[in-house]
Design a protein around this motif. Structure first.
Motif, PDB file in Angstrom:
ATOM      1  N   LEU A 104      87.267  65.210   6.133  1.00  0.00           N
ATOM      2  CA  LEU A 104      86.702  64.706   7.391  1.00  0.00           C
ATOM      3  C   LEU A 104      87.233  63.315   7.705  1.00  0.00           C
ATOM      4  CD1 LEU A 104      82.970  65.863   7.380  1.00  0.00           C
ATOM      5  CD2 LEU A 104      84.904  66.831   8.619  1.00  0.00           C
ATOM      6  N   THR A 105      87.337  62.472   6.704  1.00  0.00           N
ATOM      7  CA  THR A 105      87.855  61.117   6.903  1.00  0.00           C
ATOM      8  C   THR A 105      89.302  61.156   7.393  1.00  0.00           C
ATOM      9  OG1 THR A 105      86.374  60.241   5.226  1.00  0.00           O
ATOM     10  CG2 THR A 105      88.310  58.911   5.751  1.00  0.00           C
ATOM     11  N   ILE A 106      90.108  62.015   6.793  1.00  0.00           N
ATOM     12  CA  ILE A 106      91.512  62.146   7.213  1.00  0.00           C
ATOM     13  C   ILE A 106      91.593  62.632   8.654  1.00  0.00           C
ATOM     14  CG2 ILE A 106      93.616  63.517   6.858  1.00  0.00           C
ATOM     15  CD1 ILE A 106      92.944  63.400   3.806  1.00  0.00           C
ATOM     16  N   GLN A 107      90.804  63.662   8.988  1.00  0.00           N
ATOM     17  CA  GLN A 107      90.880  64.212  10.332  1.00  0.00           C
ATOM     18  C   GLN A 107      90.306  63.247  11.369  1.00  0.00           C
ATOM     19  OE1 GLN A 107      89.823  68.374  10.556  1.00  0.00           O
ATOM     20  NE2 GLN A 107      91.442  68.879   9.108  1.00  0.00           N
ATOM     21  N   LEU A 108      89.277  62.503  11.022  1.00  0.00           N
ATOM     22  CA  LEU A 108      88.764  61.472  11.931  1.00  0.00           C
ATOM     23  C   LEU A 108      89.832  60.406  12.176  1.00  0.00           C
ATOM     24  CD1 LEU A 108      85.157  61.162  10.521  1.00  0.00           C
ATOM     25  CD2 LEU A 108      85.736  61.751  12.892  1.00  0.00           C
ATOM     26  N   LYS A 109      90.556  60.017  11.126  1.00  0.00           N
ATOM     27  CA  LYS A 109      91.631  59.025  11.274  1.00  0.00           C
ATOM     28  C   LYS A 109      92.727  59.550  12.194  1.00  0.00           C
ATOM     29  CE  LYS A 109      94.156  55.413  10.236  1.00  0.00           C
ATOM     30  NZ  LYS A 109      94.459  54.691  11.456  1.00  0.00           N
ATOM     31  N   GLU A 110      93.085  60.829  12.047  1.00  0.00           N
ATOM     32  CA  GLU A 110      94.110  61.413  12.916  1.00  0.00           C
ATOM     33  C   GLU A 110      93.638  61.459  14.362  1.00  0.00           C
ATOM     34  OE1 GLU A 110      94.985  65.184  11.084  1.00  0.00           O
ATOM     35  OE2 GLU A 110      96.100  64.249   9.437  1.00  0.00           O
ATOM     36  N   LEU A 111      92.377  61.803  14.600  1.00  0.00           N
ATOM     37  CA  LEU A 111      91.835  61.809  15.961  1.00  0.00           C
ATOM     38  C   LEU A 111      91.844  60.391  16.542  1.00  0.00           C
ATOM     39  CD1 LEU A 111      88.841  64.273  15.506  1.00  0.00           C
ATOM     40  CD2 LEU A 111      90.926  64.689  16.835  1.00  0.00           C
ATOM     41  N   GLU A 112      91.564  59.419  15.689  1.00  0.00           N
ATOM     42  CA  GLU A 112      91.607  58.014  16.117  1.00  0.00           C
ATOM     43  C   GLU A 112      93.050  57.607  16.442  1.00  0.00           C
ATOM     44  OE1 GLU A 112      90.052  53.681  14.485  1.00  0.00           O
ATOM     45  OE2 GLU A 112      90.116  55.380  13.105  1.00  0.00           O
ATOM     46  N   ASP A 113      93.997  58.009  15.601  1.00  0.00           N
ATOM     47  CA  ASP A 113      95.412  57.694  15.840  1.00  0.00           C
ATOM     48  C   ASP A 113      95.918  58.311  17.142  1.00  0.00           C
ATOM     49  OD1 ASP A 113      95.486  56.273  13.466  1.00  0.00           O
ATOM     50  OD2 ASP A 113      96.519  57.854  12.340  1.00  0.00           O
ATOM     51  N   HIS A 114      95.359  59.479  17.502  1.00  0.00           N
ATOM     52  CA  HIS A 114      95.757  60.145  18.745  1.00  0.00           C
ATOM     53  C   HIS A 114      94.932  59.676  19.939  1.00  0.00           C
ATOM     54  CE1 HIS A 114      97.652  63.248  16.000  1.00  0.00           C
ATOM     55  NE2 HIS A 114      98.627  62.847  16.773  1.00  0.00           N
ATOM     56  N   GLU A 115      94.121  58.630  19.726  1.00  0.00           N
ATOM     57  CA  GLU A 115      93.329  57.979  20.772  1.00  0.00           C
ATOM     58  C   GLU A 115      92.314  58.899  21.431  1.00  0.00           C
ATOM     59  OE1 GLU A 115      96.079  56.033  23.433  1.00  0.00           O
ATOM     60  OE2 GLU A 115      96.873  54.763  21.836  1.00  0.00           O
ATOM     61  N   LEU A 116      91.808  59.873  20.656  1.00  0.00           N
ATOM     62  CA  LEU A 116      90.767  60.764  21.163  1.00  0.00           C
ATOM     63  C   LEU A 116      89.382  60.228  20.822  1.00  0.00           C
ATOM     64  CD1 LEU A 116      92.396  64.178  20.261  1.00  0.00           C
ATOM     65  CD2 LEU A 116      92.295  63.078  22.499  1.00  0.00           C
ATOM     66  N   ILE A 117      89.283  59.469  19.733  1.00  0.00           N
ATOM     67  CA  ILE A 117      88.024  58.826  19.354  1.00  0.00           C
ATOM     68  C   ILE A 117      88.300  57.361  19.019  1.00  0.00           C
ATOM     69  CG2 ILE A 117      86.986  60.968  18.480  1.00  0.00           C
ATOM     70  CD1 ILE A 117      87.523  59.925  15.627  1.00  0.00           C
ATOM     71  N   SER A 118      87.239  56.581  19.071  1.00  0.00           N
ATOM     72  CA  SER A 118      87.354  55.189  18.635  1.00  0.00           C
ATOM     73  C   SER A 118      86.324  54.968  17.530  1.00  0.00           C
ATOM     74  CB  SER A 118      87.129  54.219  19.789  1.00  0.00           C
ATOM     75  OG  SER A 118      85.839  54.388  20.332  1.00  0.00           O
ATOM     76  N   LYS A 119      86.624  54.015  16.682  1.00  0.00           N
ATOM     77  CA  LYS A 119      85.796  53.718  15.516  1.00  0.00           C
ATOM     78  C   LYS A 119      85.326  52.277  15.621  1.00  0.00           C
ATOM     79  CE  LYS A 119      86.423  53.434  10.484  1.00  0.00           C
ATOM     80  NZ  LYS A 119      87.412  53.692   9.420  1.00  0.00           N
ATOM     81  N   VAL A 120      84.029  52.089  15.424  1.00  0.00           N
ATOM     82  CA  VAL A 120      83.465  50.738  15.408  1.00  0.00           C
ATOM     83  C   VAL A 120      82.864  50.512  14.027  1.00  0.00           C
ATOM     84  CG1 VAL A 120      81.740  49.197  16.397  1.00  0.00           C
ATOM     85  CG2 VAL A 120      82.971  50.789  17.878  1.00  0.00           C
ATOM     86  N   ILE A 121      83.263  49.414  13.396  1.00  0.00           N
ATOM     87  CA  ILE A 121      82.718  49.032  12.093  1.00  0.00           C
ATOM     88  C   ILE A 121      81.812  47.823  12.324  1.00  0.00           C
ATOM     89  CG2 ILE A 121      83.240  48.272   9.751  1.00  0.00           C
ATOM     90  CD1 ILE A 121      86.034  49.578  10.126  1.00  0.00           C
ATOM     91  N   TYR A 122      80.531  47.983  12.026  1.00  0.00           N
ATOM     92  CA  TYR A 122      79.575  46.906  12.230  1.00  0.00           C
ATOM     93  C   TYR A 122      79.540  46.014  10.988  1.00  0.00           C
ATOM     94  CZ  TYR A 122      78.027  49.579  16.249  1.00  0.00           C
ATOM     95  OH  TYR A 122      77.988  50.246  17.437  1.00  0.00           O
TER      96      TYR A 122
END
Length: 121
Positions: free
Chosen positions: A55-73
């Protein structure tokens, strides 16, 4: 590091979509993020068959393809949330249509898939 064995083929829209959405859990991740499940632990609960690493790898790929964004609080322990980008939002009607098609043909698809499964001894 992963080294691609087959060269990229990006000659049409289907090739591009396949490259961006290839991965067992990516469509479901996009759908669940759209439904408001934004924390990695929530996504893990929604897709219990997937390992945290995948899941972490696929979330990173979705982020790299600009489909999702990640916010670290900046809190302890760290808090991470994902959200769809405007670009990612454009996929939701397509994912919805695919889901509707699957629901409409559920019995047939299930029977075809189960027919291909090896029988237990």
């Amino acid at each position: 590091m992963y080294e691609r064995k087959i060269p990229l083929n990006l000659n049409c829209g289907l090739d591009l979509i396949g490259e961006v959405l290839y991965g067992k859990w990516k469509i479901r991740l996009l759908w669940f993020i759209n439904q408001g499940h934004k924390r990695p632990s929530e996504l893990q609960r929604k897709i219990p068959d997937a390992s945290r690493r995948v899941l972490t790898i696929q979330l990173k790929e979705l982020e790299d393809h600009e489909l999702i964004s990640k916010v670290i609080y900046p809190v302890v322990p760290p808090k991470v949330e994902y959200s769809l980008t405007d670009f990612g939002q454009t996929l939701i009607p397509i994912i919805s249509a695919l889901g509707f098609w699957g629901d409409e043909h559920e019995e047939r698809l299930r029977a075809l898939i189960l027919k291909r499964q090896p029988t237990a001894p």
